[in-house]
Every structure is written in C-alpha cells, then in structure tokens.
Design a protein around this motif. Sequence first.
Motif, PDB file in Angstrom:
ATOM      1  N   LEU A   1      34.699  35.549  27.074  1.00 43.02           N
ATOM      2  CA  LEU A   1      35.268  36.452  28.069  1.00 43.02           C
ATOM      3  C   LEU A   1      34.441  37.731  28.194  1.00 43.02           C
ATOM      4  N   ARG A   2      34.014  38.300  27.077  1.00 37.60           N
ATOM      5  CA  ARG A   2      33.195  39.520  27.122  1.00 37.60           C
ATOM      6  C   ARG A   2      31.919  39.291  27.924  1.00 37.60           C
TER       7      ARG A   2
ATOM      8  N   ARG B   1      32.303  44.318  35.030  1.00 36.43           N
ATOM      9  CA  ARG B   1      33.499  44.333  35.867  1.00 36.43           C
ATOM     10  C   ARG B   1      34.768  44.678  35.109  1.00 36.43           C
ATOM     11  N   GLY B   2      34.719  44.731  33.812  1.00 38.24           N
ATOM     12  CA  GLY B   2      35.936  45.017  33.067  1.00 38.24           C
ATOM     13  C   GLY B   2      35.665  45.121  31.585  1.00 38.24           C
TER      14      GLY B   2
ATOM     15  N   ILE C   1      43.229  43.429  28.735  1.00 40.48           N
ATOM     16  CA  ILE C   1      41.946  43.494  29.426  1.00 40.48           C
ATOM     17  C   ILE C   1      42.130  44.238  30.751  1.00 40.48           C
ATOM     18  N   THR C   2      41.199  45.095  31.091  1.00 36.88           N
ATOM     19  CA  THR C   2      41.192  45.777  32.379  1.00 36.88           C
ATOM     20  C   THR C   2      40.017  45.234  33.178  1.00 36.88           C
ATOM     21  N   VAL C   3      40.289  44.828  34.429  1.00 37.65           N
ATOM     22  CA  VAL C   3      39.250  44.238  35.272  1.00 37.65           C
ATOM     23  C   VAL C   3      39.195  44.998  36.591  1.00 37.65           C
ATOM     24  N   ASN C   4      37.980  45.366  37.007  1.00 39.15           N
ATOM     25  CA  ASN C   4      37.775  45.976  38.316  1.00 39.15           C
ATOM     26  C   ASN C   4      37.283  44.896  39.259  1.00 39.15           C
ATOM     27  N   GLN C   5      38.085  44.631  40.297  1.00 43.61           N
ATOM     28  CA  GLN C   5      37.733  43.566  41.234  1.00 43.61           C
ATOM     29  C   GLN C   5      37.887  44.094  42.654  1.00 43.61           C
ATOM     30  N   ASN C   6      36.791  44.132  43.381  1.00 42.37           N
ATOM     31  CA  ASN C   6      36.788  44.614  44.765  1.00 42.37           C
ATOM     32  C   ASN C   6      37.415  45.995  44.891  1.00 42.37           C
ATOM     33  N   GLY C   7      37.106  46.887  43.959  1.00 44.84           N
ATOM     34  CA  GLY C   7      37.612  48.245  44.009  1.00 44.84           C
ATOM     35  C   GLY C   7      39.044  48.405  43.533  1.00 44.84           C
TER      36      GLY C   7
END
Length: 164
Positions: free
Chosen positions: A92-93, A99-100, A124-130
Amino acid sequence: MKKLTIGLTIAATILLAACTKTQSSIIAFDTFSTTVKSPYLYTQTKPNTNNTSIQKVYTTSESGFQASIIIANEAVLSGDSISFANDNLKTLRTSLENRGKITETKNVELSCGDTKVPGSLSTITVNQNGRVRFVSQLYFVYKHKGYIVSHLTEDESEISGIQK
C-alpha cells in the motif's frame, strides 16, 4: 425562571441528539458479524469488480459521497496476522506514492467466540482529485484466510466510530 431553564435544557438535549444521530448497520461475512455505528446506514451491494478476492461490499450514499466498506480475503500459508498486515501495508505504501499516507497503525485483538484473533488496524489519508478521503483498514488472519476490511469515506469524523 426555573421553567425556562428546564425548557432550554430539554430543547438543547433534543437538538444535540438530532445532530449526533447514529445508525447501526450489520456487517457480516464468513463466520463474522459486527454492528457498525455511523451517522449513515450501510447496506450490502454487489461488488462492482471481477476481483474474486472481494467477498462483500456495503455502501451508503447518505453522506453525499458513496462511502463503502469492502471485505476481501485470500488464502494464506501463515496464520500470522501481523505479518499479513505488514506485507499489505508495504504494498500500500508503494502504491500511495505522493497521493496519501498511512497516518496510524496499531495492533488490535478481535473476539471470535472464545477465540482471540490478533489484527492490525491502519488509518490512511488519500488525496484524490483535490479531495481528501479517509481509509481505515483492518487486517487479520483466521483459519489460514487473510482478511482485509476497508472503509472509505470523506467524513473524517466517521473513522473512529467505524474502527470501534
């Protein structure tokens, strides 16, 4: 004056109860079952994939975003939940790249009847499309089957309730 104070207290309690409303959703797979408390009601839906390791999917659209709980499993040779979790977290990393990030991982113990099953719980924190999305993943091995229970939401406050 006393009536006004009692009236305001009752009104505040009703308002607070309405704001903190939680609903119970039953999540069941294989021999496991649990109740998830959330502001949203989760219902079982069909997996939208041909991935045979995905066993069950529960979703809600009440959050304004289709939050989901996904249960996947696979046969494993080892009965070690922590090694199973570490292997999956390593993968996963790598796939998260920029992105996260995995913000927390802790060891937990699940109860299955009289049996205690060790597991690992990650946030987990994910940045997806802003947009920021929050993922909680539980990893455990039971009877040589490795399980990953994932929860995805845009509501950060929902994570702690789902993890409990």
